[in-house]
Design a protein around this motif. Structure first.
Motif, PDB file in Angstrom:
ATOM      1  N   ASN A 375      47.528  43.811  39.163  1.00  0.00           N
ATOM      2  CA  ASN A 375      47.086  43.205  40.411  1.00  0.00           C
ATOM      3  C   ASN A 375      48.100  42.143  40.802  1.00  0.00           C
ATOM      4  OD1 ASN A 375      46.515  40.803  39.020  1.00  0.00           O
ATOM      5  ND2 ASN A 375      44.464  40.605  39.856  1.00  0.00           N
ATOM      6  N   GLY A 376      47.797  41.423  41.825  1.00  0.00           N
ATOM      7  CA  GLY A 376      48.705  40.386  42.276  1.00  0.00           C
ATOM      8  C   GLY A 376      48.076  39.612  43.408  1.00  0.00           C
ATOM      9  N   TRP A 377      48.789  38.609  43.860  1.00  0.00           N
ATOM     10  CA  TRP A 377      48.324  37.810  44.998  1.00  0.00           C
ATOM     11  C   TRP A 377      49.438  37.733  46.026  1.00  0.00           C
ATOM     12  CZ3 TRP A 377      50.531  33.574  47.255  1.00  0.00           C
ATOM     13  CH2 TRP A 377      49.778  32.957  48.270  1.00  0.00           C
ATOM     14  N   GLY A 378      49.042  37.781  47.268  1.00  0.00           N
ATOM     15  CA  GLY A 378      49.983  37.601  48.349  1.00  0.00           C
ATOM     16  C   GLY A 378      49.228  37.520  49.659  1.00  0.00           C
ATOM     17  N   MET A 379      49.951  37.279  50.717  1.00  0.00           N
ATOM     18  CA  MET A 379      49.381  37.182  52.053  1.00  0.00           C
ATOM     19  C   MET A 379      50.342  37.864  53.016  1.00  0.00           C
ATOM     20  SD  MET A 379      48.677  33.066  51.955  1.00  0.00           S
ATOM     21  CE  MET A 379      47.862  32.994  53.561  1.00  0.00           C
ATOM     22  N   TYR A 394      47.913  41.121  32.007  1.00  0.00           N
ATOM     23  CA  TYR A 394      46.702  41.246  32.817  1.00  0.00           C
ATOM     24  C   TYR A 394      45.474  41.408  31.917  1.00  0.00           C
ATOM     25  CZ  TYR A 394      43.844  42.861  36.799  1.00  0.00           C
ATOM     26  OH  TYR A 394      42.890  43.009  37.773  1.00  0.00           O
ATOM     27  N   GLU A 395      45.616  42.220  30.862  1.00  0.00           N
ATOM     28  CA  GLU A 395      44.495  42.413  29.940  1.00  0.00           C
ATOM     29  C   GLU A 395      44.083  41.092  29.279  1.00  0.00           C
ATOM     30  OE1 GLU A 395      45.070  45.558  27.118  1.00  0.00           O
ATOM     31  OE2 GLU A 395      46.151  46.769  28.587  1.00  0.00           O
ATOM     32  N   ASN A 396      45.065  40.234  29.012  1.00  0.00           N
ATOM     33  CA  ASN A 396      44.765  38.969  28.340  1.00  0.00           C
ATOM     34  C   ASN A 396      44.296  37.872  29.286  1.00  0.00           C
ATOM     35  OD1 ASN A 396      45.633  38.758  25.203  1.00  0.00           O
ATOM     36  ND2 ASN A 396      46.796  40.361  26.244  1.00  0.00           N
ATOM     37  N   ARG A 397      44.613  37.998  30.568  1.00  0.00           N
ATOM     38  CA  ARG A 397      44.136  37.037  31.557  1.00  0.00           C
ATOM     39  C   ARG A 397      43.574  37.815  32.755  1.00  0.00           C
ATOM     40  NH1 ARG A 397      48.932  34.285  29.776  1.00  0.00           N
ATOM     41  NH2 ARG A 397      48.703  32.040  29.421  1.00  0.00           N
ATOM     42  N   PRO A 398      42.446  38.505  32.560  1.00  0.00           N
ATOM     43  CA  PRO A 398      41.945  39.407  33.610  1.00  0.00           C
ATOM     44  C   PRO A 398      41.491  38.701  34.874  1.00  0.00           C
ATOM     45  CG  PRO A 398      40.355  39.217  31.828  1.00  0.00           C
ATOM     46  CD  PRO A 398      41.600  38.550  31.347  1.00  0.00           C
ATOM     47  N   GLU A 399      41.266  37.395  34.809  1.00  0.00           N
ATOM     48  CA  GLU A 399      40.820  36.680  36.002  1.00  0.00           C
ATOM     49  C   GLU A 399      41.983  36.044  36.759  1.00  0.00           C
ATOM     50  OE1 GLU A 399      37.960  33.993  34.413  1.00  0.00           O
ATOM     51  OE2 GLU A 399      36.375  35.503  34.354  1.00  0.00           O
ATOM     52  N   SER A 400      43.193  36.221  36.256  1.00  0.00           N
ATOM     53  CA  SER A 400      44.369  35.639  36.895  1.00  0.00           C
ATOM     54  C   SER A 400      45.023  36.643  37.840  1.00  0.00           C
ATOM     55  CB  SER A 400      45.392  35.214  35.835  1.00  0.00           C
ATOM     56  OG  SER A 400      46.616  34.814  36.426  1.00  0.00           O
ATOM     57  N   ALA A 401      45.801  36.122  38.784  1.00  0.00           N
ATOM     58  CA  ALA A 401      46.616  36.968  39.671  1.00  0.00           C
ATOM     59  C   ALA A 401      48.054  37.026  39.187  1.00  0.00           C
ATOM     60  CB  ALA A 401      46.560  36.441  41.099  1.00  0.00           C
ATOM     61  N   GLU A 467      49.212  26.234  32.323  1.00  0.00           N
ATOM     62  CA  GLU A 467      50.436  25.633  31.779  1.00  0.00           C
ATOM     63  C   GLU A 467      51.621  26.585  31.816  1.00  0.00           C
ATOM     64  OE1 GLU A 467      51.048  22.637  30.696  1.00  0.00           O
ATOM     65  OE2 GLU A 467      49.100  21.668  30.461  1.00  0.00           O
ATOM     66  N   GLU A 468      51.349  27.903  31.730  1.00  0.00           N
ATOM     67  CA  GLU A 468      52.461  28.859  31.696  1.00  0.00           C
ATOM     68  C   GLU A 468      52.798  29.420  33.071  1.00  0.00           C
ATOM     69  OE1 GLU A 468      54.232  32.288  28.695  1.00  0.00           O
ATOM     70  OE2 GLU A 468      52.085  31.907  28.714  1.00  0.00           O
ATOM     71  N   GLY A 469      52.075  28.986  34.097  1.00  0.00           N
ATOM     72  CA  GLY A 469      52.410  29.414  35.448  1.00  0.00           C
ATOM     73  C   GLY A 469      51.573  30.548  35.987  1.00  0.00           C
ATOM     74  N   PHE A 470      50.481  30.897  35.320  1.00  0.00           N
ATOM     75  CA  PHE A 470      49.610  31.959  35.815  1.00  0.00           C
ATOM     76  C   PHE A 470      48.668  31.390  36.873  1.00  0.00           C
ATOM     77  CE2 PHE A 470      51.160  33.851  31.991  1.00  0.00           C
ATOM     78  CZ  PHE A 470      51.079  35.224  32.179  1.00  0.00           C
ATOM     79  N   LEU A 471      48.567  32.103  37.980  1.00  0.00           N
ATOM     80  CA  LEU A 471      47.759  31.676  39.120  1.00  0.00           C
ATOM     81  C   LEU A 471      46.334  32.202  38.991  1.00  0.00           C
ATOM     82  CD1 LEU A 471      47.603  30.467  42.055  1.00  0.00           C
ATOM     83  CD2 LEU A 471      48.233  32.766  42.855  1.00  0.00           C
ATOM     84  N   PHE A 472      45.374  31.340  39.306  1.00  0.00           N
ATOM     85  CA  PHE A 472      43.966  31.726  39.355  1.00  0.00           C
ATOM     86  C   PHE A 472      43.423  31.322  40.725  1.00  0.00           C
ATOM     87  CE2 PHE A 472      45.032  31.265  34.954  1.00  0.00           C
ATOM     88  CZ  PHE A 472      44.236  32.156  34.254  1.00  0.00           C
ATOM     89  N   ILE A 473      43.048  32.302  41.538  1.00  0.00           N
ATOM     90  CA  ILE A 473      42.472  32.014  42.848  1.00  0.00           C
ATOM     91  C   ILE A 473      40.997  31.683  42.648  1.00  0.00           C
ATOM     92  CG2 ILE A 473      41.926  32.939  45.137  1.00  0.00           C
ATOM     93  CD1 ILE A 473      44.889  32.464  44.754  1.00  0.00           C
TER      94      ILE A 473
END
Length: 583
Positions: A375-379, A394-401, A467-473
């Motif tokens: 997945n990803g995030w964008g506009m 993604y499997e380890n941070r399924p709620e992140s974009a 801390e590692e730069g993963f985005l969570f909307i």
């Protein structure tokens, strides 16, 4: 998908990006001053979309597009696009003029788009789901000189042509009857049918100088004022997705401690994508069409999404990748006929544009063992992909974009002042910067000044970055909901509801839906003595706006809608009325 060593990940995101972007590396980064702002850019990205077109055409007789009984090679596509470009030039289209493309996903869509591009025009794809009045607004607002449409869109815009003063010519494809308006001509009279493109004569391209910072596209995104805003994008904006998509895959190999495969697009097996999101979206255009052409991939098109015909196409065409929004993944997973088809070619099921359940991340590799979720995030304002999230990350941070591509920067700022940068983990408003961020809003100087500040884009999304730069909307600060990837700005629908003589108060809210993410629902308070039915109000919205914006439910509230001290309607309270009947 590789499980990698037990010590996964063997390196941080920052270290992986540093290796991949080092001098001499395929994803090398350099800095350019763009409109006075120092910006990181991909050194090796194609400079313009014309270069992308030429890179694709170099694949010659390789198959490029499949749609029902139509098949086009890269050379056939190239000949048709150049022929149409020369026709546009003959019609008086020059650099900077706007050429609108309004059609469903057809092989003619990429031809129309790149024909406009190589004339130097600013190509303006309009939402094919819009109503006639909505399309008229887009044509008039952009000042489009030529529109290239399909038969259904011609029917919608025909009554409004006199309201588009700049529009001189309409070219229409797949029209059964002869055009009645002298401004309208058949596209087939210029380029012929799809299966005949390869026999068209070779013609020279229009002699137009193009550079990375030249204007390339206007993609419309709804605005909180209720009127769509045209995001003016440059050639660099559009080509930056090529690097962003490639580096996210390479990063996964490094994180797993595996060598990155060396792939020569000329000799590697062709990658086939089933494209089921609209080409008029940034996702379909910038994140899919451009990178596919640049790498010589194949695109399979469908008239409309339907899970079982899609599985038939995946089996027949050996499709490697599909997706777009979570809806598509869920319907493939849960379809009762899925086991009838050989879907083993699928390697990637990716999506964005709508909230998705963490459960989906687990289900994709479970159901499609050779396939990795993403997945990803964008506009629209970031020309599609800004962050990417694939495979084990993604499997380890399924709620992140996911993390941003390394040319991009993200900050979480205090929403109160829009300046103070918050610490990792804090929730605030997401601001982003990079070569993907569009230039401005067309003809909207005030909205431009509010949204684009010193090279940064104020997204309106509430988010946090770890801390590692993963985005969570976390939520959307703008009053907007997303139904299956389609933005619905609530005020636009509310304004229509307020036009009903019996409506005193109206609010649109999003209610959860398993596959679409959310759907629009309305809460309405009627004036004393006023009468209206749910169907009447839904029909009113349908008569004015695209079908996806019509509330699936309308609930009548017995009193004035609840508000806070500032007079803002408390939509969190209104959502509760729908919770007893989950979608």
């Amino acid at each position: 998908m590789s499980e990698g060593p037990k010590s996964w990940p063997v390196m941080s995101i920052a270290e992986a990006h540093a290796r991949l972007t080092a001098p001499g590396a395929p994803f090398e980064i350099e800095e350019k001053v763009i409109r006075g702002i120092r910006t990181k850019v991909w050194k090796n990205a194609p400079p313009t979309l014309r270069h992308v077109f030429e890179n694709g055409r170099a694949f010659g007789e390789r198959e490029f597009m499949v749609y029902e009984d139509d098949r086009a090679t890269y050379e056939g596509f190239g000949r048709a696009a150049v022929r149409l470009a020369n026709r546009l030039t003959a019609e008086g289209v020059t650099k900077g003029d706007r050429v609108a493309v309004i059609m469903r996903n057809l092989p003619e869509w990429p031809v129309a788009f790149f024909a406009g591009i190589i004339t130097g025009a600013i190509v303006t794809p309009l939402n094919a789901w819009w109503t006639g009045p909505e399309l008229q607004y887009g044509l008039a607002d952009s000042g489009s000189k030529v529109a290239i449409v399909d038969d259904e869109r011609l029917e919608r815009i025909a009554p409004h042509l006199d309201e588009c003063p700049d529009l001189l010519r309409v070219l229409v494809t797949r029209l059964a009857d002869a055009p009645a308006d002298p401004r309208v001509q058949r596209l087939e009279d210029v380029i012929g049918p799809v299966n005949g493109w390869a026999a068209l004569p070779v013609e020279p391209m229009p002699a137009v100088e193009l550079g990375p910072e030249d204007d390339a596209t206007i993609l419309y995104t709804s605005g909180t004022t209720g009127r769509p805003k045209g995001a003016l994008g440059t050639h660099r904006n559009m080509t930056s997705n090529i690097g962003a998509g490639g580096i996210s895959v390479a990063r996964n190999f490094l994180r797993a401690g595996e060598p990155i495969p060396v792939v020569d697009p000329k000799t590697a097996p062709q990658r086939t994508s089933l494209l089921v999101v609209p080409l008029f979206h940034a996702t379909g255009l910038s994140a899919t069409l451009g990178p596919t052409i640049n790498a010589g991939g194949k695109i399979v098109l469908m008239r409309r999404w339907d899970a079982e015909p899609a599985m038939q196409l995946i089996e027949r065409e050996k499709v490697n990748a599909t997706g777009g929004v979570p809806t598509i993944a869920w319907q493939l997973i849960e379809h009762p006929a899925r086991t009838k088809y050989d879907l083993s070619s699928l390697q990637s099921v990716t999506y964005g544009g709508a909230p998705s359940a963490p459960e989906l991340v687990r289900k994709i590799p479970e159901v499609f063992p050779a396939s990795a979720p993403g997945n990803g995030w964008g506009m629209t304002e970031t020309t599609a992909t800004f962050t990417s999230h694939l495979g084990k990350d993604y499997e380890n941070r399924p709620e992140s974009a996911g993390p941003a591509a390394p040319v991009g920067e993200m900050q979480i700022r205090d929403p109160a002042d829009g300046v103070t940068v918050l610490a990792p983990g804090a929730v605030g408003e997401l601001w982003v910067k990079g070569p993907q961020v569009v230039k401005l809003y067309w003809n909207k100087p005030e909205a431009t000044a509010e949204t684009f500040v010193d090279g940064w884009l104020r997204t309106g999304d509430l988010a946090r970055i770890d801390e590692e730069g993963f985005l969570f909307i976390i939520d959307r600060a703008k009053d907007m909901l997303i139904r299956g990837g389609e933005n619905i700005y609530c005020v636009e629908v509310e304004n229509v509801l307020y036009d009903h003589p019996a409506v005193m108060d109206a609010a649109l809210v999003g209610i959860p839906h398993k596959t679409l993410g959310e759907e629009p629902a309305a809460v309405v308070h009627l004036k004393p003595g006023g009468e209206a039915t749910e169907q009447e109000l839904r029909d009113l919205v349908r008569s004015r706006l695209a079908a996806f914006k019509v509330p699936v439910k309308v609930v009548f509230w017995p009193e004035t809608l609840p508000r806070n001290a500032n007079g803002k309607i408390l939509k969190t309270e209104l959502k509760k009325v729908f919770q007893e009947e989950p979608a």
